[in-house]
Motif scaffolding. Sequence first.
Motif, mmCIF file in Angstrom:
data_model
loop_
_atom_site.group_PDB
_atom_site.id
_atom_site.type_symbol
_atom_site.label_atom_id
_atom_site.label_comp_id
_atom_site.label_asym_id
_atom_site.label_seq_id
_atom_site.Cartn_x
_atom_site.Cartn_y
_atom_site.Cartn_z
ATOM 1 N N ALA A 1 0.818 -1.219 0.000
ATOM 2 C CA ALA A 1 0.000 0.000 0.000
ATOM 3 C C ALA A 1 0.845 1.260 0.000
ATOM 4 O O ALA A 1 0.377 2.330 -0.407
ATOM 5 C CB ALA A 1 -0.925 0.000 1.210
ATOM 6 N N PRO B 1 1.704 5.178 -1.743
ATOM 7 C CA PRO B 1 0.369 5.076 -2.350
ATOM 8 C C PRO B 1 0.443 5.152 -3.875
ATOM 9 O O PRO B 1 1.302 5.849 -4.425
ATOM 10 C CB PRO B 1 -0.371 6.275 -1.756
ATOM 11 C CG PRO B 1 0.686 7.222 -1.330
ATOM 12 C CD PRO B 1 1.857 6.390 -0.914
ATOM 13 N N GLN C 1 -2.028 4.480 -7.797
ATOM 14 C CA GLN C 1 -3.274 4.176 -8.488
ATOM 15 C C GLN C 1 -2.936 3.835 -9.929
ATOM 16 O O GLN C 1 -1.926 4.303 -10.473
ATOM 17 C CB GLN C 1 -4.245 5.357 -8.446
ATOM 18 C CG GLN C 1 -3.768 6.589 -9.227
ATOM 19 C CD GLN C 1 -4.740 7.745 -9.148
ATOM 20 O OE1 GLN C 1 -5.004 8.258 -8.069
ATOM 21 N NE2 GLN C 1 -5.268 8.157 -10.303
ATOM 22 N N LEU D 1 -9.340 -4.550 -5.932
ATOM 23 C CA LEU D 1 -8.587 -3.362 -6.337
ATOM 24 C C LEU D 1 -9.486 -2.286 -6.953
ATOM 25 O O LEU D 1 -9.006 -1.424 -7.694
ATOM 26 C CB LEU D 1 -7.493 -3.765 -7.342
ATOM 27 C CG LEU D 1 -6.411 -4.702 -6.808
ATOM 28 C CD1 LEU D 1 -5.532 -5.204 -7.937
ATOM 29 C CD2 LEU D 1 -5.567 -4.009 -5.751
ATOM 30 N N ARG E 1 -8.274 1.114 -6.525
ATOM 31 C CA ARG E 1 -6.901 1.343 -6.976
ATOM 32 C C ARG E 1 -6.764 1.384 -8.499
ATOM 33 O O ARG E 1 -5.882 2.057 -9.023
ATOM 34 C CB ARG E 1 -5.999 0.212 -6.447
ATOM 35 C CG ARG E 1 -5.845 0.181 -4.944
ATOM 36 C CD ARG E 1 -4.810 1.196 -4.490
ATOM 37 N NE ARG E 1 -4.376 0.952 -3.126
ATOM 38 C CZ ARG E 1 -3.242 1.394 -2.620
ATOM 39 N NH1 ARG E 1 -2.424 2.090 -3.368
ATOM 40 N NH2 ARG E 1 -2.929 1.155 -1.365
#
Length: 382
Positions: free
Chosen positions: A224, A227, A229, A251, A254
């Motif tokens: 994690a 961070p 995306q 996910l 994400r």
Amino acid sequence: MKILFVLPRMVGGGVERVTLNLATALRQRGAECRLALRRAEGEMLAEAQQVFASVDILTDVSLWQFIPRLTALIDTAQPTHIITAFTDIGLLTWIARRRGKAKVPIIHGIHNTHAFANRRPGMIGLLRYLLNRQLDRLLYPRVDAIVCVSKGIEAEVKACCPSAASYTRTIYNPVATKVQIAHCLQNPRQRERHAGPWRIVGLGRLTEQKGFDVLIKAAGLLPASPPWQIDIYGDGPLRAVLQQSIQRHGLQDRITLHGYTTDPASALDHADVFVLPSRHEGFGLVLVEAMLHGAQVIATDCPQGPREILQSGRIGQLVPVENTRALAEALQGTMRRKFWIDSAELQNRASCFSTEESTEQWANVLNELNHSPKNLLGGRQL
């Protein structure tokens, strides 16, 4: 000079994007460009209708209508050159030309690898792959010139059909104009990132070839922190399957599937890392586009293209095909700056693939096949 491009359809893929870029550049040099499609399909159809002087839809019903309609189009339009892509379309175009009156030269563009990786799963995929290789051997001696998008593909073609070696060459894909490149070079990325999660971007058709399923699995192995995306742009037949995989790995917060975008430059401009997880490629157009925007790049060491572009891994990480752990480790290495390339070096490498340079080389091929003594497109004589 009147050039007829022949494609099956205008889906949002690399072949179609390259065709639009090339046609735009050739028209700026004074050539008349026309497009013949087998079907009126694809996200880029509307753009094609703006770029080409005319777009002819040959058949939406039966494949057998394609040959006589293309023959009639060639005899009526009287192009000076025909440019094709995809083996089946190349063969059908050769038959159509032979049936007609015009003896116009055919230049066949090869955009994908001949490697065994370029096959669909299952027995049907294997049989189709073997059939395509036989069709390649049938087509290559019958066209007037072959243009490959990478040196790796050129080597494959010459091994497949040695008799075609004398008229086979590599012309890298036209990625961006010198004006676009200059704009990017004037705005290099800063070494320090903006605050917030790392933005990892993938862009391409949602197909088996592009390997986004591998990227999703690799994301499931990422910690994690820091961070991050993932934004995936593109559409295709595997969209529902990929969405299910995202949910299965938990996910949803994400990874986002954004669908097809008409502005890939904007997506790449905001990317910290670009990932090309393909099982095979011919060149890797979007990889160069990402480098031009200064994003760190990670690609699979697939046949062909990425290794040439990334100079054997010197300016971007290469990971084994379908190796989720290696891909996850490469992503972590970038986010922890264990592997980091200065944006200026990435952009300078990308600048080698200008539209002008590519078009100049295409002009050489066209002029070489043009029986007129006048050098219509201003290309250097070979």
